[in-house]
Structures are given as structure tokens and as C-alpha cells.
Design a protein around this motif. Sequence first.
Motif, PDB file in Angstrom:
ATOM      1  N   UNK A 131       0.825  -1.213   0.000  1.00 55.28           N
ATOM      2  CA  UNK A 131       0.000   0.000   0.000  1.00 55.28           C
ATOM      3  C   UNK A 131       0.858   1.262   0.000  1.00 55.28           C
ATOM      4  N   UNK A 132       2.101   1.152   0.482  1.00 50.35           N
ATOM      5  CA  UNK A 132       2.958   2.331   0.607  1.00 50.35           C
ATOM      6  C   UNK A 132       3.799   2.587  -0.639  1.00 50.35           C
ATOM      7  N   UNK A 133       4.546   1.581  -1.088  1.00 52.57           N
ATOM      8  CA  UNK A 133       5.460   1.796  -2.219  1.00 52.57           C
ATOM      9  C   UNK A 133       4.930   1.246  -3.541  1.00 52.57           C
ATOM     10  N   UNK A 134       3.854   0.417  -3.513  1.00 51.74           N
ATOM     11  CA  UNK A 134       3.280  -0.110  -4.744  1.00 51.74           C
ATOM     12  C   UNK A 134       3.979  -1.347  -5.273  1.00 51.74           C
ATOM     13  N   UNK A 135       4.920  -1.907  -4.521  1.00 48.37           N
ATOM     14  CA  UNK A 135       5.650  -3.113  -4.946  1.00 48.37           C
ATOM     15  C   UNK A 135       4.678  -4.282  -5.076  1.00 48.37           C
ATOM     16  N   UNK A 136       4.666  -4.928  -6.265  1.00 43.04           N
ATOM     17  CA  UNK A 136       3.827  -6.099  -6.529  1.00 43.04           C
ATOM     18  C   UNK A 136       4.704  -7.329  -6.600  1.00 43.04           C
ATOM     19  N   UNK A 151       8.501  -6.674   1.711  1.00 39.21           N
ATOM     20  CA  UNK A 151       9.926  -6.994   1.786  1.00 39.21           C
ATOM     21  C   UNK A 151      10.829  -5.863   1.275  1.00 39.21           C
ATOM     22  N   UNK A 152      10.275  -4.932   0.494  1.00 36.98           N
ATOM     23  CA  UNK A 152      11.058  -3.831  -0.059  1.00 36.98           C
ATOM     24  C   UNK A 152      11.172  -2.648   0.907  1.00 36.98           C
ATOM     25  N   UNK A 153      10.017  -2.209   1.444  1.00 41.32           N
ATOM     26  CA  UNK A 153      10.032  -0.985   2.254  1.00 41.32           C
ATOM     27  C   UNK A 153       9.534  -1.190   3.688  1.00 41.32           C
ATOM     28  N   UNK A 154       8.994  -2.361   3.996  1.00 44.47           N
ATOM     29  CA  UNK A 154       8.459  -2.613   5.328  1.00 44.47           C
ATOM     30  C   UNK A 154       7.060  -2.071   5.532  1.00 44.47           C
ATOM     31  N   UNK A 155       6.418  -1.634   4.444  1.00 41.81           N
ATOM     32  CA  UNK A 155       5.069  -1.074   4.521  1.00 41.81           C
ATOM     33  C   UNK A 155       4.013  -2.165   4.646  1.00 41.81           C
TER      34      UNK A 155
END
Length: 87
Positions: free
Chosen positions: A9-14, A30-34
Motif C-alpha cells: 500500500x505504501x510503495x506499490x511493490x507487486x 519486503x522492499x520498504x516494510x510497509x
Amino acid sequence: MPTYAYACKDCGHDFEIVQSFSDNSLTTCPECGGTLRKKFNSVGVVFKGSGFYRTDSRGSSSQSTVPAASTASSSPAPAATPASGGN
């Protein structure tokens, strides 16, 4: 085991991950901790064969009655003709 799709929800990583049915859903990216959300897609199930169509399960429809009646009437007629001709 099924493959689940997640989106942050924070960085949009799929991303997709293979998880067991009994595993808990992932909650942190796993990318930003969001915060993650599970993405739901259409189910990839294809039903083949008889019995999977709307008209196959309805015995009261005229489509189901007509083929059954024509098949039943054509089968006894050939069997009755040779039997009565042999007597």
C-alpha cells in the motif's frame, strides 16, 4: 500449493509468493516494510465435460426431454421389427 499475489500500500511493490493454505497472509512489504494487501484475481478453473453447463442439470427443460424421447423411441423400434418379422 497456491500462488498468492500481494501489493504494498505504501510503495506499490507487486509480487507473487507460493504459500500453503494453512500459512498466514503476509503483512509487511519486503522492499520498504510497509503494509501489504492481498490481490485477488479470477480463478483459473475450467470445467469440461457434461454436467457443468446450466442446461445440463435441468431435467424439466424441453431441450433435455426432446433428445431423450427421440433416443428412446428410435432404440426399441429396430429391436421390435426383427423380432416380429422372425415370428
